[in-house]
Design an enzyme around this catalytic site. Sequence first.
Site: not given
Length: 417
Positions: A84, A86, A139
């Site tokens: 992931d 961010d 994200d």
Amino acid sequence: MLEYGVMRRPPLSEPADMLLADVAIRIQLSPTDYGKAEQHYQALADWIDRPGSPLEGLVELVYAQGSMAIGATIASRLTTDEFDADAIAQLSLSPDVAPATALDLLYESIRGEPGSRYYDKTERQSRCTTVCYPDMHVDLTPMVRLWHRSERTGHLFHSKPEEARHFDRTLIANPYGFAEWFKAATPLDHDFAVAFSERARGLEQVVAAESEELPGQTHVSQKSKAVIVLQLLKRWRNVRYDQRQGRRPPSVLLAKLVAEAANKTGSLSEELLHQAQAMLAEFWRWHVHGSLIQVENPACPNDDILTDRWPGTLAAQGQFIDDLEDLVVKTERLVAGCPLHEMREILADLFGEFPAQQAVAAFNDRTGAEIRQGHSQHGAGGRLVLPATGLFTSTGVASSHATPRHTFFGGNWRRRS
């Protein structure tokens, strides 16, 4: 060189340190993946500001946050290389904008029209929008800058579409300030950073031509011991919570506690033990009084609460304390010195079978080569053999070199019955 009254050993010279470094290398982003993550969120910045977007002309800044900003991103899944990334999208909206409005605007701007590049890759979350790629998730979190506050402090938003709007919240936060504070608290030890970087380059077999690093970018394997330990702790947390329901301890909380306890050890294994002991001590400090741990962002005190969604209950906090106690016991065993087959079992239990097996196999190959060349101090007269079962047998090395164990808190922490 002397450190804390004892001769300082060369970085990554002990078997436990080598194995932990090799595990860390296998769970972190390669330079290629790091570059891809940056390209993805920079492309998103251009996309949400495109002509006709609901946010056209309203995108002030897009920048990395969280693990991406401090160099501590790891694979987010136990069995794949998925990770992931961010980022913050600083938007020129009113600070009083409704949380659902801010989140929906970002979601709609990214998703676009049917058939557009992100239409089938976009998911609206409670505080961000997730864009799904084959090997990663990005994200993107909307923020509205509060210009009268310290640099990049702003409003973040919480809104679940399935809940009534009176549950929505506007939060004050400064993820940029936290990242800057963390980096200042965990400076590079040059000798360790060079040793780890060289080991990472060798094990990853990174070809420089695979990705062009951005100007001024520090190579992603140039890290302090504290950052490597943070990555190991995040992986350990993921292993522990893989089959559990509910939230897991947030990475930013682990990062805050690691930074506070950094720069007190001489080796990677000792740093892991020290950080586990320090974290356990801090959780016990709250738990023995029947209180939930409360931790603030030092760059935004009183407002940016890093424990606002976890642990939530004393039961959840107690479960993590049990996990930490187990981590301390197993890490003590690594630091004190134990047979190599036991090291492998401990690494697999703490960090997962796949990176442990790979790290042990690489250690076996490298040590065997050094023994044959007469350069190894970890054994003689043979090489370590990794049988088909994945367990060590040894023709020349029975255990790692014992390292004096430090107890930085005057003793071992154990749950009191």
